[in-house]
Motif scaffolding. Sequence first.
Motif, PDB file in Angstrom:
ATOM      1  N   VAL A 195       0.798  -1.034   0.014  1.00  0.00           N
ATOM      2  CA  VAL A 195       0.108   0.015  -0.057  1.00  0.00           C
ATOM      3  C   VAL A 195       0.853   1.207   0.064  1.00  0.00           C
ATOM      4  O   VAL A 195       0.449   2.117  -0.777  1.00  0.00           O
ATOM      5  CB  VAL A 195      -0.825   0.157   1.119  1.00  0.00           C
ATOM      6  CG1 VAL A 195      -1.694   1.516   1.168  1.00  0.00           C
ATOM      7  CG2 VAL A 195      -1.906  -1.165   1.154  1.00  0.00           C
ATOM      8  N   ALA A 196       1.923   1.289   0.558  1.00  0.00           N
ATOM      9  CA  ALA A 196       2.758   2.483   0.743  1.00  0.00           C
ATOM     10  C   ALA A 196       3.388   2.689  -0.581  1.00  0.00           C
ATOM     11  O   ALA A 196       3.558   3.782  -0.959  1.00  0.00           O
ATOM     12  CB  ALA A 196       4.051   2.033   1.673  1.00  0.00           C
ATOM     13  N   TYR A 247       4.676   6.419  -0.942  1.00  0.00           N
ATOM     14  CA  TYR A 247       5.461   6.900   0.300  1.00  0.00           C
ATOM     15  C   TYR A 247       6.057   5.574   0.864  1.00  0.00           C
ATOM     16  O   TYR A 247       5.854   4.467   0.472  1.00  0.00           O
ATOM     17  CB  TYR A 247       4.296   7.494   1.266  1.00  0.00           C
ATOM     18  CG  TYR A 247       3.745   8.727   1.219  1.00  0.00           C
ATOM     19  CD1 TYR A 247       4.223   9.894   1.851  1.00  0.00           C
ATOM     20  CD2 TYR A 247       2.713   9.040   0.328  1.00  0.00           C
ATOM     21  CE1 TYR A 247       3.986  11.060   1.649  1.00  0.00           C
ATOM     22  CE2 TYR A 247       2.560  10.310   0.167  1.00  0.00           C
ATOM     23  CZ  TYR A 247       2.991  11.236   0.943  1.00  0.00           C
ATOM     24  OH  TYR A 247       2.655  12.612   0.806  1.00  0.00           O
ATOM     25  N   THR A 248       6.938   5.872   1.887  1.00  0.00           N
ATOM     26  CA  THR A 248       7.524   4.766   2.229  1.00  0.00           C
ATOM     27  C   THR A 248       6.667   4.003   3.392  1.00  0.00           C
ATOM     28  O   THR A 248       5.522   4.488   4.131  1.00  0.00           O
ATOM     29  CB  THR A 248       8.875   5.120   3.222  1.00  0.00           C
ATOM     30  OG1 THR A 248       8.247   5.892   4.454  1.00  0.00           O
ATOM     31  CG2 THR A 248       9.664   5.762   2.347  1.00  0.00           C
ATOM     32  N   LYS A 249       6.962   2.682   3.557  1.00  0.00           N
ATOM     33  CA  LYS A 249       6.102   1.875   4.613  1.00  0.00           C
ATOM     34  C   LYS A 249       6.164   2.547   5.809  1.00  0.00           C
ATOM     35  O   LYS A 249       4.922   2.568   6.749  1.00  0.00           O
ATOM     36  CB  LYS A 249       7.067   0.519   4.755  1.00  0.00           C
ATOM     37  CG  LYS A 249       6.186  -0.354   5.615  1.00  0.00           C
ATOM     38  CD  LYS A 249       6.848  -1.710   5.831  1.00  0.00           C
ATOM     39  CE  LYS A 249       6.137  -2.593   6.845  1.00  0.00           C
ATOM     40  NZ  LYS A 249       6.872  -4.111   6.726  1.00  0.00           N
ATOM     41  N   ARG A 259       2.418   6.330  10.719  1.00  0.00           N
ATOM     42  CA  ARG A 259       1.983   7.435  11.414  1.00  0.00           C
ATOM     43  C   ARG A 259       0.398   7.634  11.235  1.00  0.00           C
ATOM     44  O   ARG A 259      -0.315   8.428  12.141  1.00  0.00           O
ATOM     45  CB  ARG A 259       2.589   8.849  10.582  1.00  0.00           C
ATOM     46  CG  ARG A 259       4.287   8.795  10.793  1.00  0.00           C
ATOM     47  CD  ARG A 259       4.585   9.877   9.864  1.00  0.00           C
ATOM     48  NE  ARG A 259       3.988  11.207  10.142  1.00  0.00           N
ATOM     49  CZ  ARG A 259       3.973  12.318   9.230  1.00  0.00           C
ATOM     50  NH1 ARG A 259       4.641  12.321   8.034  1.00  0.00           N
ATOM     51  NH2 ARG A 259       3.249  13.209   9.656  1.00  0.00           N
ATOM     52  N   TYR A 260      -0.278   6.966  10.439  1.00  0.00           N
ATOM     53  CA  TYR A 260      -1.520   6.818  10.119  1.00  0.00           C
ATOM     54  C   TYR A 260      -2.422   5.802  10.588  1.00  0.00           C
ATOM     55  O   TYR A 260      -3.532   5.929  11.267  1.00  0.00           O
ATOM     56  CB  TYR A 260      -1.974   7.058   8.709  1.00  0.00           C
ATOM     57  CG  TYR A 260      -1.521   8.314   8.324  1.00  0.00           C
ATOM     58  CD1 TYR A 260      -2.153   9.623   7.994  1.00  0.00           C
ATOM     59  CD2 TYR A 260      -0.218   8.434   7.790  1.00  0.00           C
ATOM     60  CE1 TYR A 260      -1.665  10.812   7.579  1.00  0.00           C
ATOM     61  CE2 TYR A 260       0.281   9.511   7.121  1.00  0.00           C
ATOM     62  CZ  TYR A 260      -0.553  10.716   7.244  1.00  0.00           C
ATOM     63  OH  TYR A 260      -0.006  12.142   6.755  1.00  0.00           O
ATOM     64  N   VAL A 261      -1.758   4.519  10.836  1.00  0.00           N
ATOM     65  CA  VAL A 261      -2.396   3.191  11.053  1.00  0.00           C
ATOM     66  C   VAL A 261      -1.400   2.420  11.620  1.00  0.00           C
ATOM     67  O   VAL A 261      -0.234   2.332  11.219  1.00  0.00           O
ATOM     68  CB  VAL A 261      -3.021   2.698   9.672  1.00  0.00           C
ATOM     69  CG1 VAL A 261      -2.229   2.268   8.873  1.00  0.00           C
ATOM     70  CG2 VAL A 261      -3.929   1.461  10.223  1.00  0.00           C
ATOM     71  N   PRO A 262      -1.530   1.590  12.701  1.00  0.00           N
ATOM     72  CA  PRO A 262      -0.633   0.847  13.462  1.00  0.00           C
ATOM     73  C   PRO A 262      -0.103  -0.198  12.716  1.00  0.00           C
ATOM     74  O   PRO A 262       1.063  -0.802  12.929  1.00  0.00           O
ATOM     75  CB  PRO A 262      -1.389   0.526  14.746  1.00  0.00           C
ATOM     76  CG  PRO A 262      -2.298   1.529  14.774  1.00  0.00           C
ATOM     77  CD  PRO A 262      -2.950   2.017  13.604  1.00  0.00           C
ATOM     78  N   GLY A 263      -0.834  -0.822  12.098  1.00  0.00           N
ATOM     79  CA  GLY A 263      -0.752  -2.048  11.148  1.00  0.00           C
ATOM     80  C   GLY A 263      -1.641  -2.537  10.549  1.00  0.00           C
ATOM     81  O   GLY A 263      -2.829  -1.883  10.196  1.00  0.00           O
TER      82      GLY A 263
END
Length: 217
Positions: free
Chosen positions: A43-44, A49-51, A56-60
């Motif tokens: 998804v990153a 963007y980087t993983k 910063r937005y979702v824990p996992g």
Amino acid sequence: MFFWEERPRTRGPKPALTLDRIADAAIAVADAEGLAAVTMQRVAADVGYTKMSLYRYVPGKTELVAVMLERAIGEPPVGGAGDWRTALSAWAEALLGRYAPHPWAIEATAGGRPIGPNELSWMESALAVLPGGLTGAERMDAVAAVAGQVRMIAGQAATTESELTATIGLVLREHADRFPALAAAVSDTATRGGQDQAFRFGLERILDGLEVLIQRR
């Protein structure tokens, strides 16, 4: 506040990456390739963007899937007029319409997981139309039974009942003697029709049972 709800920003520029954008990219992957294909790394890359930026937005991934489900099902429609059966039927049809484009959503609702405000709102709207005469546990079970019918049909959306009947018919041409009850049902369906009604048939039988219970009380 749910962990994925946007926090108000007091200063600084608006971030280019948003949780909605992340969820939309993850949904696109899941729609095309299934839930297993959704990873933080994938998804990153898709959003450029980087993983580490995603964290910063979702824990996992567990939380990402929860956000995906919230985004996919959205908020429930505003309750319409009519009796409780009509309202609960409309609710079930609306929920089926949200699940149908996203086969992975059935898998996403299995097991222990975070539950978000949209999913809770769907539960709230269904519970709100049920009449008196049921205990709290029975009301919850009633909604679970209707939602289970929706989930079952949505999970089979790739194959219609008529397609399945046609496939079974090919086998029965040579083995009807081994499956006489099945052969009789398929033959009757071919004569009188009525296929592809499993959702409506099952839903109506659930509502019939609830109506009997309510009237008995």
